[in-house]
Design an enzyme around this catalytic site. Structure first.
Site, short mmCIF file in Angstrom:
data_model
loop_
_atom_site.label_atom_id
_atom_site.label_comp_id
_atom_site.label_asym_id
_atom_site.label_seq_id
_atom_site.Cartn_x
_atom_site.Cartn_y
_atom_site.Cartn_z
N ASP A 1 0.81 -1.22 0.00
CA ASP A 1 0.00 0.00 0.00
C ASP A 1 0.85 1.27 0.00
O ASP A 1 1.95 1.29 0.56
CB ASP A 1 -0.91 -0.01 1.24
CG ASP A 1 -2.01 1.04 1.14
OD1 ASP A 1 -2.37 1.43 0.01
OD2 ASP A 1 -2.49 1.48 2.20
N ASN B 1 -11.09 -2.59 -4.74
CA ASN B 1 -10.34 -1.66 -5.60
C ASN B 1 -11.04 -1.36 -6.92
O ASN B 1 -10.65 -0.44 -7.64
CB ASN B 1 -8.90 -2.14 -5.84
CG ASN B 1 -8.01 -2.01 -4.62
OD1 ASN B 1 -7.10 -2.83 -4.42
ND2 ASN B 1 -8.24 -1.00 -3.79
C1 IPE Z 1 -5.39 -2.50 0.31
O1 IPE Z 1 -5.10 -1.17 0.10
C2 IPE Z 1 -5.40 -3.26 -1.00
C3 IPE Z 1 -4.10 -3.40 -1.66
C4 IPE Z 1 -2.96 -2.94 -1.24
C5 IPE Z 1 -4.12 -4.14 -2.89
P1 IPE Z 1 -6.25 -0.09 -0.10
O2 IPE Z 1 -5.56 1.19 -0.35
O3 IPE Z 1 -7.22 -0.54 -1.10
O4 IPE Z 1 -6.95 -0.09 1.32
P2 IPE Z 1 -7.75 1.06 2.08
O5 IPE Z 1 -8.76 1.61 1.12
O6 IPE Z 1 -6.73 2.10 2.47
O7 IPE Z 1 -8.34 0.39 3.27
C1 IPE Z 2 -1.81 0.19 -3.21
O1 IPE Z 2 -1.54 1.53 -3.28
C2 IPE Z 2 -2.11 -0.43 -4.56
C3 IPE Z 2 -3.51 -0.82 -4.73
C4 IPE Z 2 -4.44 -0.73 -3.84
C5 IPE Z 2 -3.87 -1.35 -6.03
P1 IPE Z 2 -2.69 2.62 -3.27
O2 IPE Z 2 -3.07 2.90 -4.69
O3 IPE Z 2 -3.81 2.21 -2.39
O4 IPE Z 2 -1.92 3.85 -2.68
P2 IPE Z 2 -2.49 4.93 -1.65
O5 IPE Z 2 -2.96 4.16 -0.45
O6 IPE Z 2 -3.61 5.63 -2.34
O7 IPE Z 2 -1.34 5.79 -1.35
MG MG Z 3 -4.11 2.50 -0.41
#
Ligand code: IPE
Ligand code: IPE
Ligand code: MG
Length: 252
Positions: free
Chosen positions: A32, A80
């Protein structure tokens, strides 16, 4: 310090601390922070996902070097899909590219691939790449990467419950005799030991539907680093923190 230890039939390098404790057999990571990493640089979110993909390669290699047997990574969750079409297609494109390269370099890298999640919602092209990667890499035994794609822990449990119910309806099972061990055979992670350590970089302190069943007794390490900036030294730090934990599993 690095030492050589025998583990099953394979010679592996293992991180050695003062007490010679082995590295966790299974590490799971919520990758993340890609979006924030890109935003901090004034770049589109997809640039963050690309950088995150490079981090994944480095960390997967490092895990192999230190003797981790299973690495489970959260790449795309069932939630997602709420993101913009542009971001989703960027992520899917990167996954296609990564898997195409992984298939090309399969013999050299000798990584076993498994996919956790409901692949039926992915494009036929991506699904085929996942299936080919899983089939063609099944002969390798050094390190297994479990890729969580369109994965949600609740969805996994629902799919497992449906599969179990179908076996009951077909007369293959009886509902009363179900045990935890039996039920695990219906999960995406069937046959994979539970992770000892779950790491979440990015500063968020939640699990976001990642491995709720399997992490019931895992140690969680939350870290204040965005995934694209995550270095092998951060993994070492998380493992050191894991060594400091006292795992009791409900005992005294
Ligand atoms: C969790 O991260 C999913 C992945 C890293 C693939 P998210 O960014 O989707 O989670 P939330 O929305 O912060 O809980
Ligand atoms: C994790 O990074 C990747 C996925 C969830 C696909 P994010 O895209 O959630 O990155 P932040 O949390 O917005 O920084
Ligand atoms: Mg994220």
């Amino acid at each position: 310090m690095i030492c050589i230890t025998m583990k099953k039939e394979v010679l592996v390098l293992a991180l050695s601390d003062k007490e010679n404790r082995p590295v966790p057999e299974h590490i799971a990571i919520i990758m993340d922070g890609n979006g924030r990493w890109a935003k901090n640089r004034g770049l589109p979110r997809t640039a963050g996902h690309k950088a995150g993909g490079e981090t994944f390669r480095r960390i997967a290699n490092y895990c192999r070097t230190i003797g981790v047997k299973y690495l489970t990574v959260y790449a795309f969750s069932t939630e997602n899909w709420k993101r913009s079409e542009e971001e989703i297609s960027g992520i899917m494109g990167l996954l296609e590219r990564y898997l195409t390269e992984a298939l090309r370099d399969m013999e050299k890298n000798a990584v076993t691939f498994r996919f956790f999640g409901d692949l039926s919602r992915l494009s036929p092209k991506l699904r085929k790449l996942c299936e080919d990667a899983q089939t063609r890499s099944s002969e390798f035994h050094e390190v297994q990467v479990n890729f969580c794609l369109n994965y949600g822990g609740r969805d996994e449990i629902i799919r497992a419950a449906k599969a179990f119910a179908a076996d009951v309806a077909a007369g293959k099972r009886t509902a009363d005799s179900l045990t935890e061990t039996d039920f695990e055979c219906y999960l995406d992670s069937a046959g994979v030991p539970d992770p000892e350590l779950v790491i979440r970089p990015s500063g968020e302190m939640r699990t976001s539907n990642f491995l709720p069943w399997q992490s019931a007794y895992s140690e969680f390490v939350f870290m204040n680093v965005l995934w694209p900036d995550f270095k092998p030294a951060d993994l070492d730090k998380a493992i050191e923190e894991y060594y400091r934990r006292n795992r009791r599993f409900g005992g005294a």
